[in-house]
Design a protein around this motif. Structure first.
Motif, mmCIF file in Angstrom:
data_model
loop_
_atom_site.group_PDB
_atom_site.id
_atom_site.type_symbol
_atom_site.label_atom_id
_atom_site.label_comp_id
_atom_site.label_asym_id
_atom_site.label_seq_id
_atom_site.Cartn_x
_atom_site.Cartn_y
_atom_site.Cartn_z
ATOM 1 N N SER A 71 0.838 -1.195 0.000
ATOM 2 C CA SER A 71 0.000 0.000 0.000
ATOM 3 C C SER A 71 0.871 1.242 0.000
ATOM 4 O O SER A 71 1.939 1.255 0.612
ATOM 5 C CB SER A 71 -0.889 -0.034 1.248
ATOM 6 O OG SER A 71 -1.585 1.170 1.399
ATOM 7 N N PHE A 72 0.408 2.291 -0.693
ATOM 8 C CA PHE A 72 1.111 3.567 -0.626
ATOM 9 C C PHE A 72 0.704 4.288 0.653
ATOM 10 O O PHE A 72 -0.472 4.334 1.001
ATOM 11 C CB PHE A 72 0.760 4.458 -1.822
ATOM 12 C CG PHE A 72 1.337 3.956 -3.117
ATOM 13 C CD1 PHE A 72 2.709 3.811 -3.255
ATOM 14 C CD2 PHE A 72 0.516 3.628 -4.192
ATOM 15 C CE1 PHE A 72 3.261 3.345 -4.441
ATOM 16 C CE2 PHE A 72 1.057 3.166 -5.381
ATOM 17 C CZ PHE A 72 2.432 3.017 -5.507
ATOM 18 N N PHE A 114 10.551 6.993 0.281
ATOM 19 C CA PHE A 114 11.283 7.312 -0.945
ATOM 20 C C PHE A 114 10.971 8.724 -1.400
ATOM 21 O O PHE A 114 10.002 9.335 -0.947
ATOM 22 C CB PHE A 114 10.933 6.298 -2.047
ATOM 23 C CG PHE A 114 9.470 6.316 -2.434
ATOM 24 C CD1 PHE A 114 8.530 5.641 -1.673
ATOM 25 C CD2 PHE A 114 9.038 7.017 -3.556
ATOM 26 C CE1 PHE A 114 7.173 5.671 -2.012
ATOM 27 C CE2 PHE A 114 7.689 7.047 -3.911
ATOM 28 C CZ PHE A 114 6.761 6.369 -3.136
ATOM 29 N N ALA A 129 7.254 5.541 -7.990
ATOM 30 C CA ALA A 129 6.614 4.705 -6.976
ATOM 31 C C ALA A 129 6.213 3.337 -7.530
ATOM 32 O O ALA A 129 6.373 2.310 -6.856
ATOM 33 C CB ALA A 129 5.392 5.419 -6.421
ATOM 34 N N HIS A 130 5.707 3.312 -8.752
ATOM 35 C CA HIS A 130 5.241 2.044 -9.308
ATOM 36 C C HIS A 130 6.418 1.136 -9.664
ATOM 37 O O HIS A 130 6.346 -0.074 -9.502
ATOM 38 C CB HIS A 130 4.328 2.293 -10.506
ATOM 39 C CG HIS A 130 3.042 2.952 -10.105
ATOM 40 N ND1 HIS A 130 2.016 2.254 -9.504
ATOM 41 C CD2 HIS A 130 2.651 4.242 -10.148
ATOM 42 C CE1 HIS A 130 1.028 3.092 -9.231
ATOM 43 N NE2 HIS A 130 1.390 4.309 -9.616
ATOM 44 N N PRO A 161 9.806 10.595 -4.528
ATOM 45 C CA PRO A 161 9.205 10.286 -5.836
ATOM 46 C C PRO A 161 9.813 11.081 -6.990
ATOM 47 O O PRO A 161 9.604 10.710 -8.143
ATOM 48 C CB PRO A 161 7.720 10.603 -5.662
ATOM 49 C CG PRO A 161 7.571 11.265 -4.372
ATOM 50 C CD PRO A 161 8.833 11.160 -3.586
ATOM 51 N N ASP A 220 2.423 10.173 -0.391
ATOM 52 C CA ASP A 220 3.227 10.251 -1.612
ATOM 53 C C ASP A 220 4.659 9.798 -1.400
ATOM 54 O O ASP A 220 5.443 9.784 -2.335
ATOM 55 C CB ASP A 220 3.214 11.692 -2.147
ATOM 56 C CG ASP A 220 3.516 12.733 -1.072
ATOM 57 O OD1 ASP A 220 3.132 12.512 0.084
ATOM 58 O OD2 ASP A 220 4.143 13.757 -1.379
#
Lengths: 326, 295
Positions: free
Chosen positions: B9-10, B61, B68-69, B63, B13
């Protein structure tokens, strides 16, 4: 040098934060309103990352012992120099002997004082931020006290012209109730669908338990999906096997009074987290006061990414504008 | 262990949260160690924090530097790569941690917060012993001190070790957390919540049952003690702690050495594979204690 005549309610040295130690349980600390903090440094011509003072609710009284350039950004705690009110979001010259004091907070919760050169305290693990829970960083690891003397550093990137200001269009406006954007997720599968909807519909009130660690909010009781608690989690339905908490994450111990974590967050624990405030909105959330109301607006990761890009662009534009003005 | 596929899960952001399992066990903890270690080795630009925890992990992280993906796809790939846990070797330390059970300081805190506890009529230790089926507090203390714990997570506040006993699940102790968290817990409190024992590094809020107090620190902001030369935090994930019940006399003697800045933990280096532990936890525990006290 700057002498602390009165310390204010909670005045601490803060910067971008101590990044990279979350795995040992060390939260980043740093300015909770990173937007106001960053713009402050730009206005006085500092390198990004120079340390400022974060002032909460009630400002300090400070006496400058040398000439310099300062600015005040963030929440509106009316600043005065030698008793005369001065504008915020504007570079101001001060002379040795001048006294900076503050009126009663009008809106927002925290202001930032940036000084050309930055506040000089010894960096610890890459940051000058104060983390009061463990008494490290900043000025002796604690909020300022009367009699403290702060040294001004040398983190100037460029000379600035007093009077330079941030155009109004870039100064954050405060709308009520505060709308704070979140990405649902983490352990949100633990909440029932009705409770997820209720979480987003509710106008949450910030309780007096609101500080740099996090804000506790009052509103509706939320319910969890019934289950046999997994081994190791603990018996309350809001318990999970202890896990990491992102900055900005929202947990709901026992389904009552959600807690949203800020920069001095506890880095992990045993409560189900259900959403995370997006990083640009943490700066806005940090300006919400006890007693005020907040609504959470759910957005997708992609939308959050776009808000972040806009946020960074705004900072770049402000920086370019101020550079041009100098 | 029930089949479970990792939940990703994110978190806003900047974070990805990966929950490897809803329940705690040694195997899943080793899996988390293996994945996060590989991630660290890859040294992707834009990774700010890698935080392995008990049955999950968290990555922070930037972005702007890493998509992210793409990062999510990498994490899924790493999970497949560590399917065989025997390929990893954990190098850590066996550590003797002296604890004074039923001490006056945590007892005072126990009595102060009775109104927030499940059973206001008993102490935390009496209550926990009873719900875990022990006939006496002494027997319960013995169960916590006979078998060592693995440090399965560091967090909450700097240096707090979450410790999980190296034993089969049916042998493990499990206790609820306080009904309402306390506003005060003494520094170095030995606490227990869910299936985890902890030592509170600094005084503060807390919700774990309080059984005693460690004689030795896990956090040293001045880095005075030799064990803290490299970090103000002593515990590391993967360390094996043996909590040893000590008398008041020994407790006081250790405290004197800590205060004089001369104390050093009794410890031994150890290297093991998850399989060494999972195959026969009793045998592994016995071996670990043998090594720790061999000289």
């Amino acid at each position: 040098m700057i002498k602390v005549v009165k310390p204010g309610l909670e005045t601490t040295v803060q910067d971008e934060g101590r990044i990279g130690y979350y795995n040992i349980g060390m939260p980043p600390a740093g300015a909770v309103d990173q937007f106001a903090y960053a713009v402050g440094n730009m206005l006085v011509g500092n390198e990004a990352g120079a340390a400022s003072l974060e002032m909460t609710y009630m400002g300090p009284e400070l006496q400058f012992q040398q000439d310099g350039v300062i600015t005040l950004t963030g929440g509106y705690i009316p600043p005065k120099i030698n008793g005369v009110e001065v504008p915020m979001w504007k570079a101001i010259s001060v002379s040795s002997g001048d006294v900076l004091s503050f009126g009663i907070v009008k809106h927002g919760a925290r202001s930032y004082l940036a000084v050309a050169g930055g506040i000089s305290v010894p960096p610890l693990m890459g940051s000058r931020s104060t983390y009061t829970l463990c008494g490290i960083g900043g000025y002796d690891g604690r909020p300022l006290k009367a009699g403290d003397v702060l040294t001004i550093g040398r983190m100037r990137a460029r000379a600035v012209k007093a009077g330079t200001k941030v155009p109004d269009k870039w100064i954050p406006s405060i709308t009520k109730p505060h709308e704070i954007r979140i990405v649902m997720g983490l352990c949100s599968y633990r909440l029932t669908d009705e409770s997820k909807a209720l979480f987003l519909q509710t106008e949450w009130t910030v309780t007096p338990e609101a500080n740099r660690v996090g804000y506790r909010l009052k509103g509706e009781r939320l319910g969890f999906v019934p289950r046999d608690q997994p081994f190791g989690a603990g018996s309350n339905p809001s318990n999970v096997v202890d896990l990491g908490y992102p900055i900005g994450s929202i947990q709901i111990p026992d389904g009552v009074e959600p807690i949203a974590l800020l920069n001095d967050a506890v880095t992990g624990g045993g409560y189900a987290t259900i959403a995370t405030i997006i990083s640009p909105d943490l700066s806005r959330f940090a300006q919400v006061k006890t007693g005020e109301k907040v609504r959470f607006v759910s957005i997708s990761y992609e939308e959050a990414r776009q808000v972040r890009i806009d946020f960074k662009q705004r900072l770049t534009q402000i920086n370019e504008h101020l550079e041009g003005a100098m | 262990m029930a089949e479970f596929s990792t939940r990703y899960s994110f978190g806003g952001d900047e974070f990805i949260f990966a929950e490897l399992s809803e329940e705690m066990n040694l195997e899943v903890n080793f899996r988390g160690i293996a994945i996060t270690r590989k991630l660290k080795e890859k040294a992707f630009p834009g990774i700010l924090d890698i935080c392995p925890s008990n049955a999950s992990y968290l990555v922070r992280f930037n972005p702007e530097e890493i998509d992210a993906h793409e990062l999510l796809a990498e994490l899924k790939q790493l999970e497949r790569e560590v399917a065989n846990l025997d390929e990893i070797e954990i190098r850590s330390r066996l550590v003797d941690v002296p604890v004074l059970f039923q001490d006056p300081w945590t007892h005072e805190a126990v009595m102060r917060f009775r109104d927030r506890h499940q059973d206001p009529e008993s102490t935390d230790l009496e209550y926990a012993a009873q719900i875990n089926g022990f006939t006496s507090e002494e027997e319960f203390i013995q169960a916590m001190t006979d078998t060592p714990f693995i440090v399965s997570m560091i967090g909450f506040v700097p240096g707090l070790p979450f410790c999980f006993q190296i034993a089969r699940q049916e042998e493990q102790i499990e206790v609820p957390k306080y009904v309402r968290p306390r506003t005060f817990t003494p520094e170095r409190t030995f606490g227990f919540g869910g299936a985890f024992s902890v030592i509170y590094p600094v005084q503060g809020a807390g919700g774990y049952q309080m059984f005693g107090i460690a004689a030795t620190p896990v956090f040293d902001r001045e880095q005075r003690l030799p064990d803290f030369r490299d970090s103000m935090v002593f515990p590391r994930q993967g360390d094996i702690f043996r909590y040893r019940s000590v008398t008041r006399e020994e407790y006081d003697a250790v405290r004197k050495r800590v205060e004089a800045g001369t104390f050093e933990y009794r410890k031994q280096e150890i290297a093991f594979t998850p399989y060494d532990v999972l195959r026969d936890p009793e045998k592994f525990s016995e071996m670990a204690l043998g090594r720790l006290y061999s000289d």
